[in-house]
Design a protein around this motif. Structure first.
Motif, mmCIF file in Angstrom:
data_model
loop_
_atom_site.group_PDB
_atom_site.id
_atom_site.type_symbol
_atom_site.label_atom_id
_atom_site.label_comp_id
_atom_site.label_asym_id
_atom_site.label_seq_id
_atom_site.Cartn_x
_atom_site.Cartn_y
_atom_site.Cartn_z
ATOM 1 N N TYR A 503 0.816 -1.219 0.000
ATOM 2 C CA TYR A 503 0.000 0.000 0.000
ATOM 3 C C TYR A 503 0.851 1.273 0.000
ATOM 4 N N LYS A 504 2.159 1.132 0.259
ATOM 5 C CA LYS A 504 3.032 2.308 0.298
ATOM 6 C C LYS A 504 3.660 2.642 -1.065
ATOM 7 N N TYR A 505 3.458 1.782 -2.070
ATOM 8 C CA TYR A 505 4.236 1.959 -3.302
ATOM 9 C C TYR A 505 3.830 3.238 -4.039
ATOM 10 N N PRO A 506 4.768 3.860 -4.757
ATOM 11 C CA PRO A 506 4.451 5.100 -5.479
ATOM 12 C C PRO A 506 3.589 4.815 -6.715
ATOM 13 N N ARG A 507 2.359 5.261 -6.659
ATOM 14 C CA ARG A 507 1.459 5.056 -7.799
ATOM 15 C C ARG A 507 1.782 6.000 -8.957
ATOM 16 N N VAL A 508 2.469 7.091 -8.631
ATOM 17 C CA VAL A 508 2.912 8.034 -9.663
ATOM 18 C C VAL A 508 4.425 8.185 -9.544
ATOM 19 N N ILE A 509 5.123 8.036 -10.656
ATOM 20 C CA ILE A 509 6.575 8.224 -10.678
ATOM 21 C C ILE A 509 6.914 9.245 -11.761
ATOM 22 N N ASN A 510 7.672 10.235 -11.373
ATOM 23 C CA ASN A 510 8.189 11.211 -12.334
ATOM 24 C C ASN A 510 9.713 11.138 -12.319
ATOM 25 N N PHE A 511 10.313 10.859 -13.486
ATOM 26 C CA PHE A 511 11.771 10.901 -13.593
ATOM 27 C C PHE A 511 12.195 12.337 -13.870
ATOM 28 N N VAL A 512 13.142 12.836 -13.073
ATOM 29 C CA VAL A 512 13.575 14.228 -13.210
ATOM 30 C C VAL A 512 15.096 14.270 -13.316
#
Length: 529
Positions: A503-512
């Motif tokens: 339940y803690k996993y990042p549902r949104v990932i942005n590579f910067v």
């Protein structure tokens, strides 16, 4: 006189001058004797008063009476002392989904003089190891369905693991008597330790006394629910959450009512239970209320009389949609692991849709500014609360002095109070992400991500979401930036679910390319939000 043979927990308490002011304890309903084991009022008295045949716990497969629970708890207490070598004051972990044997283990630990540390079933071995090491846990009960992760735990403190569900525990209790002499604990002996979010690194251990457990049963239920012995409680929160522990075990048993436990509480199963077992009181999170509203017309929920929401703020639209569909008013509430349960809420005669409510009997609350001065009406500020329970972090004076200031518990939430005294949620005052009722620390997600061999830096924030309240969003700088792709995002998400609670996993990932930072190198999360 010492509380226990093993006094680790009591020796770890903050000094009284660092604890909050406790108020309202002089009210008759909150006065407790010096010697007190909370099990006696929650369970044993029902037997002594001839109510042993009354139904206590139901599932889709089982029905337990109060006598059944009493017998099992006593037998397990014998196992703890005679077979597992429990000493009073030892901490005992429970790893289980919501089921009757978990409840029996919970009561057995307190009967034997142990301290309960109930955990959520989604935790992984790394998180369990951290909890075990911080609380110096010596014993554990584990459902065999959840055995895999606990086998991976490496800790010098954990001496005994006892499995149940067609396993060791059932064999051991066969020869044990169904009576047990409860440990003579004090009203201010520690009964349970609850871990706040942040179980990677050094987590915060909240502690609560035997009297705290009984006193919350006189607070929120009487203020908001008016429970009767023929009520049937159900809900979705794990018993590892104090929200779930109160709503699904403590409150029903304090009032001689019954509870319906769901190991995997999907929206349709929750509604099925309400229809088939004539549930009267339901506890769940705003996300679940939103989902079940869309399918509620397929079920007969005419037995339901009280609906409780907590874990995150209840959006007005969710309240309105449920009321329109059912005619029932959802009771919103805010609590904290530090406070044990809900301290601001409402009831049907004292409710403003969209507001969290007022301080319930046993508590008082106010809004303060950054200097600790009380804020003016409708001015957002920090929520401060005090009452019959309060923050008692173990071995964390640094965090204790942050949470408790001038005798008040500072929850980390931003609220405003209107001219009628109602409290309205504004925002979290820290980097806590509340998603679908789960409290997720941004720092703990970052700590996991940074163990991935492809990730150089990361910063995690919560972003608004209409379905879940908030989503975990990770801004990631890869060691080799050309690897940024949708496939890499999916890989990182899947990897995260395997090494930490899903339940803690990042549902949104942005590579910067880089993260915004101050001159001293501190990540500026507000820019990412």
């Amino acid at each position: 006189m010492k509380h226990y043979e093993d006094n680790f927990a009591h020796d770890s308490l903050p000094n009284l001058d660092l604890q909050p002011d406790y108020v309202f304890l002089d009210l008759p309903q909150f006065q407790r004797p010096e010697m007190l084991n909370c099990v006696e009022q929650l369970l044993d008295n029902h037997i002594n008063q001839g109510r042993g045949d009354t139904i206590c716990i139901r599932t889709f497969e089982e029905t337990w009476t109060y006598q059944d629970l009493y017998n099992k708890a006593n037998q397990i207490a014998h196992v703890l002392v005679e077979d597992l070598g429990l000493k009073s004051g030892n901490r005992v972990l429970i790893r289980s989904a919501n089921n009757p044997m978990m409840v029996a283990c919970w009561f057995a630990i307190l009967k034997a003089g142990g301290i309960v540390v109930a955990t959520m079933p989604l935790l992984r071995s790394k998180e369990l190891s951290t909890i075990i090491d911080c609380a110096e846990i010596s014993h554990a009960f584990c459902d065999t369905d959840l055995a895999e992760e606990i086998f991976l735990v490496k800790s010098a403190f954990l001496k005994e693991i006892c499995f149940y569900r067609n396993s060791q525990l059932e064999d051991l209790i066969q020869t044990k008597p169904i009576s047990f002499s409860n440990y003579h604990s004090k009203s201010d002996s520690i009964a349970l330790i609850g871990f706040t979010s942040g179980t990677t690194g050094l987590p915060k251990m909240t502690s609560h006394y035997h009297k705290d457990i009984l006193n919350i049963c006189e607070a929120f239920p009487n203020y908001s629910l008016q429970p009767k012995s023929n009520d049937i409680f159900t809900g979705s929160p794990p018993l590892g959450f104090t929200f779930g522990l109160g709503g699904l075990v403590l409150f029903p048993m304090y009032f001689g009512a019954s509870t319906f436990l769901l190991e995997k509480p999907s929206p349709d199963l929750l509604l099925k239970a309400i229809e088939e077992y004539k549930i009267t009181i339901c506890f769940t999170a705003p996300t679940a209320w939103r989902i079940i509203t869309t399918i509620v017309n397929d079920f007969d929920i005419s037995s339901l009389r009280k609906c409780v929401s907590a874990g995150e703020t209840l959006p007005l639209k969710v309240w309105e949609d449920w009321y329109k569909a059912t005619g029932l008013k959802i009771i919103d509430g805010i609590g904290a692991t530090e406070m044990l349960h809900i301290f601001i809420s409402s009831n049907e005669e004292n409710m403003k849709p969209g507001a969290t409510g007022k301080a319930i009997t046993g508590y008082e609350a106010k809004i303060i500014d950054t200097n600790g001065n009380e804020s003016i009406t409708n001015q957002p500020g920090r929520l401060a609360v005090r009452g019959i329970t309060g923050c008692k972090y173990l071995n964390r004076i640094d965090k204790q002095t942050e949470y408790v200031q001038n005798g008040w518990n500072i929850t980390g939430d931003i609220f405003r109070q209107d001219e009628d005294g109602y409290f309205w949620f504004v925002a979290r005052g820290d980097d806590m992400i509340i998603s679908s009722g789960y409290n997720i620390g941004a720092i703990e997600v970052e700590s996991v991500l940074l163990t991935h061999d492809k990730i150089l830096e990361c910063a995690v924030v919560g972003i608004p979401d209409s379905e879940r309240g908030m989503l975990v969003c990770a801004h990631i700088v890869l060691k080799e930036k050309h690897n940024a792709s949708e496939e890499m995002k999916a890989h990182i998400q899947q990897w995260f679910k395997e090494v930490a609670a899903p339940y803690k996993y990042p549902r949104v990932i942005n590579f910067v390319e880089e993260l915004p930072k101050t001159e001293t190198g501190k990540i500026q999360r507000y820019k990412l939000k």
